[in-house]
Design an enzyme around this catalytic site. Structure first.
Site, mmCIF file in Angstrom:
data_model
loop_
_atom_site.group_PDB
_atom_site.id
_atom_site.type_symbol
_atom_site.label_atom_id
_atom_site.label_comp_id
_atom_site.label_asym_id
_atom_site.label_seq_id
_atom_site.Cartn_x
_atom_site.Cartn_y
_atom_site.Cartn_z
ATOM 1 N N GLY A 119 -17.114 -8.585 7.126
ATOM 2 C CA GLY A 119 -16.779 -9.910 6.600
ATOM 3 C C GLY A 119 -17.316 -10.035 5.189
ATOM 4 N N CYS B 97 -20.282 -3.038 9.758
ATOM 5 C CA CYS B 97 -20.662 -3.663 8.485
ATOM 6 C C CYS B 97 -21.318 -5.020 8.723
ATOM 7 C CB CYS B 97 -19.445 -3.737 7.568
ATOM 8 S SG CYS B 97 -19.885 -4.050 5.866
ATOM 9 N N TYR B 98 -20.653 -6.114 8.365
ATOM 10 C CA TYR B 98 -21.228 -7.443 8.634
ATOM 11 C C TYR B 98 -21.581 -7.569 10.111
ATOM 12 C CZ TYR B 98 -21.627 -12.553 8.833
ATOM 13 O OH TYR B 98 -22.081 -13.826 9.027
ATOM 14 N N HIS C 146 -17.439 1.911 7.360
ATOM 15 C CA HIS C 146 -16.165 1.468 7.963
ATOM 16 C C HIS C 146 -15.461 2.631 8.656
ATOM 17 C CE1 HIS C 146 -15.967 -2.639 6.441
ATOM 18 N NE2 HIS C 146 -16.651 -2.166 5.415
ATOM 19 N N GLU D 62 -12.922 2.530 10.429
ATOM 20 C CA GLU D 62 -11.474 2.295 10.575
ATOM 21 C C GLU D 62 -10.661 2.776 9.383
ATOM 22 O OE1 GLU D 62 -13.822 0.188 9.970
ATOM 23 O OE2 GLU D 62 -13.212 -1.565 8.821
ATOM 24 N N GLY E 59 19.646 -6.870 9.338
ATOM 25 C CA GLY E 59 20.064 -5.470 9.406
ATOM 26 C C GLY E 59 18.838 -4.572 9.369
ATOM 27 N N VAL F 2 14.775 -3.348 10.211
ATOM 28 C CA VAL F 2 14.100 -3.058 11.475
ATOM 29 C C VAL F 2 13.243 -4.235 11.956
ATOM 30 C CG1 VAL F 2 12.243 -1.798 10.301
ATOM 31 C CG2 VAL F 2 12.654 -1.361 12.696
ATOM 32 N N ASP F 3 12.615 -4.967 11.053
ATOM 33 C CA ASP F 3 11.688 -6.013 11.491
ATOM 34 C C ASP F 3 12.400 -7.146 12.232
ATOM 35 O OD1 ASP F 3 10.113 -4.425 9.980
ATOM 36 O OD2 ASP F 3 9.888 -5.814 8.309
ATOM 37 N N LYS G 159 4.117 -1.446 10.059
ATOM 38 C CA LYS G 159 5.519 -0.996 10.081
ATOM 39 C C LYS G 159 5.775 0.126 11.086
ATOM 40 C CE LYS G 159 9.483 -1.399 7.815
ATOM 41 N NZ LYS G 159 10.059 -2.690 7.414
#
Ligand code: XMP
Length: 513
Positions: A54, A81-82, A169, A171, A224, A226-227, A369
């Protein structure tokens, strides 16, 4: 949801990335606001908790805090972290503000291997740090597990309590063994399996949507892309024919796309689709418009008008479905941890929900995505839609430099189809990320047959990229380029010359506009 991991979000840039990494480890994960109480959490039977980073310091007054009961719950916890500093404060460790904050790469040295957290992590490895405070003294029961040059306690843990903290981190991809550390926490410390799949996300999302919409109706604009296709299909699965998809054919899509989208939705997915043929209307408005920004504005405006008119014909609509992805949420800087979801302003239907009194349904707002593509596959969407390349909302209007007319649309559509067909059929490594044709406003002299021609120049663009933010031009084999050029000049009426774009982004952009 058994075996769910919850990320308590303290406002980190990376909370979604943590959730995504956990999902990549085959464990279901959700994000909840940092102030979620233990009684709320326990009702959802968390298998493990991760406290995110954070922007604040735990040393300042009113720093975001968590419910103290969480730490006493016995659920395995990893603070990042935080999150680690907050744990440290809760357990009574000593924290200090560093003279110089530590940002960016650092070398992590593992000093204690009594716990499984660093199993498989080399003695010394690269990690990504971003902190201004540091833990300097731990209470009994906790031990320091690793350090960096600036940070004596860069990881801590209590095997008995199953509470761990890392200052770096794990991640982010820049942390060399980040994934291993997360896997160790999830599988070895929390004892979780790795069998979660996108199917489970789908089941939960469908249930959520069903509960929210109840017996009302919803509409969705199909582009049209993908989302919107995945969002609509998911909502369709939840509420069936109470969802109406509106597909505005503005005449600016590529060859075969309109038919493909409408057929996929009607015949394969059995969704309610209203296809609106607005081609003439858009072309009329675009007549003599050369400026790309004006083209975009006109198309956006017309789209809203047509969509609104069609939506007004459907009774009982209370919800608007949108395929907003997590990167869109970041871009619009919406804090995910607190309500107040803002809509990305450049979305075509962005201003509509408020104007039409509709509530938003955004079933993909936690996903990236590639996760959306995976979800599309699970939903049974055709490959042509799931793997569709990025395509600008204003469509071919921005791939025609200058005036957009029916003739010019036909040229760019035919040339683009050849580019796609040839590159799709080639086995290339890496396969270009995006490839298309551009119709330039240049005409030049050529010879065709025995006569002189004076015809259009088509540019071909093929790029490699991860995300479209930066791009390199694709080193296509000369034989492939030759075939593309030869087919375009032979098969597309009105073109006598083809150029290949060999600029990177930056300084150029992907689209020409
Ligand atoms: P540029 O041309 O800015 O493009 O380098 C970067 C990526 O974004 C795509 N693009 C768009 N995508 N709506 C979209 O959804 C748009 O208006 C739009 N304009 C550009 C472009 O194709 C490339 O992949």
């Amino acid at each position: 949801m058994p075996n769910a991991v919850f990320v308590l979000d303290f406002g980190a840039q990376y909370s979604q990335l943590i959730a995504r990494r956990v999902r990549e480890c085959g464990v279901y994960c959700e994000i909840v606001p940092y102030d979620t109480t233990w009684s709320e959490l326990s009702a959802r039977r968390p298998a493990a908790l991760i406290l995110s980073g954070g922007p604040e310091s735990t040393l300042v007054k009113d720093a975001p805090d968590m419910d103290g009961a969480i730490l006493k719950s016995g659920v395995p916890i990893l603070g990042i972290c935080y999150g680690m500093q907050l744990l440290a404060r809760e357990i009574g460790a000593e924290l200090v503000k560093l003279d110089h904050s530590e940002y960016g790469p650092a070398t992590l040295r593992v000093s204690n291997r009594e716990t499984p957290l660093f199993d498989g992590v080399e003695e010394s490895s690269r990690v990504w740090m971003s902190h201004g405070d540091s833990v300097v003294e731990l209470p009994k029961g906790y031990c320091a597990l690793a350090s960096t040059g600036r940070c004596r306690i860069a990881a801590m843990g209590s095997p008995k309590e199953r509470v761990y903290g890392v200052q770096f981190h794990p991640e982010v991809v820049h942390s060399q063994y980040g994934r291993t550390v997360l896997e160790n926490f999830l599988h070895k410390i929390a004892g979780l399996g790795d069998d979660w799949k996108m199917e489970s996300f789908l089941d939960r999302a469908v249930e959520d949507v069903r509960a929210r919409i109840g017996s009302a109706r919803a509409i969705c604009a199909l582009s049209g892309g993908v989302d919107s296709a995945v969002a609509a299909t998911l909502v369709g699965r939840a509420i069936g024919d109470r969802l109406t998809c509106i597909f505005v054919d503005h005449g600016l899509l590529r060859q075969g796309e309109v038919e493909q989208v409408v057929a996929a939705f009607r015949e394969i997915l059995h969704l309610n689709v209203v296809a609106v043929d607005a081609r003439k209307r858009f072309l009329k408005k675009l007549r003599d418009v050369e400026d790309p920004e004006r083209k975009r504005i006109i198309i956006g405006h017309e789209f809203i008008e047509v969509f609104e008119r069609e939506a007004a014909r459907i009774r009982g609509v209370k919800f608007l479905v949108q395929g907003t992805l997590y990167p869109d949420v970041i871009e619009s800087k919406t804090p995910l941890s607190k309500a107040g979801h803002k809509i990305k302003s450049h979305h075509n239907v962005g201003g509509l929900p408020a104007k039409m009194g509709l509530k938003l349904i955004e079933p993909l707002r936690e996903l990236f995505k590639d996760e959306v593509r995976e979800l599309g596959r699970v939903l049974g969407l055709p490959r042509a839609i799931v793997e569709r390349q990025p395509f600008p909302g204003p469509g071919l209007a921005v791939r025609i430099i200058g005036d957009v007319t029916e003739d010019r649309l036909e040229i760019v559509r035919a040339a683009d189809a050849i580019v796609r067909e040839e590159i799709d059929g080639a086995s290339l490594d890496p396969h270009p990320w995006q490839y298309f044709a551009v119709l330039t406003p240049v005409k030049s002299v050529g010879v065709m047959g025995d006569g002189r021609s004076y015809a259009n120049l088509v540019a071909v663009r093929a790029i490699t990229s991860d995300d479209g933010m930066t791009a390199d031009w694709a080193r296509l084999p000369h034989t492939l380029l030759e075939r593309i050029a030869s087919r375009i000049v032979n098969e597309v009426h009105g073109v006598n010359r083809v150029a290949y774009d060999i600029t990177t982004k930056p300084p150029a952009t992907v689209e020409w506009e």
